[in-house]
Design an enzyme around this catalytic site. Structure first.
Site, mmCIF file in Angstrom:
data_model
loop_
_atom_site.group_PDB
_atom_site.id
_atom_site.type_symbol
_atom_site.label_atom_id
_atom_site.label_comp_id
_atom_site.label_asym_id
_atom_site.label_seq_id
_atom_site.Cartn_x
_atom_site.Cartn_y
_atom_site.Cartn_z
ATOM 1 N N ALA A 11 1.459 -1.012 0.072
ATOM 2 C CA ALA A 11 0.150 -0.196 -0.070
ATOM 3 C C ALA A 11 1.133 1.083 0.099
ATOM 4 C CB ALA A 11 -1.250 -0.124 1.380
ATOM 5 N N GLY A 57 0.813 -4.767 1.033
ATOM 6 C CA GLY A 57 -0.409 -4.772 0.077
ATOM 7 C C GLY A 57 -0.134 -5.587 -1.309
ATOM 8 N N GLU A 90 -0.552 -9.323 -0.054
ATOM 9 C CA GLU A 90 -1.945 -9.368 -0.470
ATOM 10 C C GLU A 90 -2.766 -9.397 -1.398
ATOM 11 O OE1 GLU A 90 -1.391 -5.619 2.074
ATOM 12 O OE2 GLU A 90 -2.732 -7.169 3.960
ATOM 13 N N GLU A 120 4.989 -5.255 7.102
ATOM 14 C CA GLU A 120 4.600 -3.684 8.130
ATOM 15 C C GLU A 120 4.456 -3.772 9.308
ATOM 16 O OE1 GLU A 120 2.779 -5.689 5.831
ATOM 17 O OE2 GLU A 120 1.299 -5.179 5.029
#
Ligand code: CAA
Length: 260
Positions: A66, A111, A114, A134
């Protein structure tokens, strides 16, 4: 004007979504997630599609996570909304009617990892690197990583990756069951297309139903999950494809499926 960072191309019965934001190693910001959602909605409407490949533009990254710059100043409400958006988009990817393949061609971090985890099958180039880093940023995975990684590789391996934030290379990702195969970068897309080519020869209703039963059954107790399988098995007996598949076998010829 919003920069276009998602490319959707369709060739035959295969769609390809490319995350194309090279200046940030294809990191997912809100605009990219919105465009990804639109592209997935377009794929969902095209019921004739037999597969989707998700990949990253360039040679360095699949998706590096992200967007950290965008997340920097999020407050509680905004961080919840950001995670909710990511979950909504990745759930839509997971629920697509056709098989979805992640062609991981470089960094698949946070992300990005993911995103790959929301696909049915993950294939990696020799240059791919996976990780959920993260905790290095003082947060945890927010687009489904704690749950999907755990379901795929088991609790202990998932904890190891999530607690340490370590990156793993492609052979290691394969060894722990995260990536299915590792191929040279130049052959990655062809490899994924070949897998989808084999699937495209099979009964489309059957493949779609197998995907649904596996997804729905994964979170149920075994007896309830097996009940879903029995119902789906019997439903498929009503299809023209089932008659064609069995007739073709008995007549020793290839089946011509029409998805009916
Ligand atoms: N968000 C925003 N920008 C990013 C980014 C990210 N996730 N990853 C890379 N970039 C940007 C860098 O800031 C840099 O931009 P500038 O050129 O403007 O400085 C550019 O992409 C190139 O990156 P690097 O110079 O860092 O390249 P490198 O080869 O030295 O390192 C890397 C590559 C190891 C992938 C490194 O970029 C990195 O660690 N990126 C962050 C990875 C990460 O932490 N991802 C998880 C994000 S959190 C998350 O995803 C939460 C969630 O679950 C929803």
């Amino acid at each position: 004007m919003t920069e276009q960072t998602i490319r959707l191309t369709i060739e035959g019965t295969t769609a390809t979504i490319t995350v194309d934001r090279p200046k940030a190693l294809n990191a997912l910001n809100t605009a990219t997630l919105e465009q990804l959602e639109e592209a997935l909605a377009a794929v969902a409407q095209k019921r004739e599609l037999r597969g989707l490949i998700v990949t990253g533009a360039g040679e360095k990254a699949f998706v590096a996570g992200a967007d950290i710059a965008e997340m920097m100043n999020l407050n509680l409400e905004q961080s919840l909304a950001f995670a909710a958006r990511g979950h909504r988009v990745f759930d839509a990817l997971e629920r697509l009617h056709c098989p979805t393949l992640a062609a991981v061609n470089g960094f698949a971090l946070g992300g990005g990892c993911e995103l790959a985890l929301a696909c049915d099958l993950i294939y990696a180039s020799e240059t791919a690197k996976f990780g959920l880093p993260e905790v290095s940023l003082g947060i945890i995975p927010g687009f489904g990583g704690t749950q999907r990684l755990t379901r795929l590789v088991g609790r202990a391996r998932a904890k190891e990756l999530i607690f340490t934030g370590d990156m793993v290379d492609a052979p290691r990702a394969k060894a722990i069951g995260l990536a299915l195969d590792v191929v040279p970068a130049t052959q990655l897309l062809a490899h994924c297309q070949a897998v989808l080519g084999r699937i495209a020869q099979k009964g489309p209703l059957a493949v779609a139903r197998a995907k649904r039963v596996i997804a729905q059954g994964a979170d149920l107790p075994l007896p309830a999950a097996n009940q879903l399988e029995r119902e789906a098995f019997a439903d498929l007996f009503q299809s023209a494809d089932r008659r064609e598949g069995m007739t073709a076998f008995l007549e020793k010829r290839p089946a011509a499926f029409h998805g009916t």
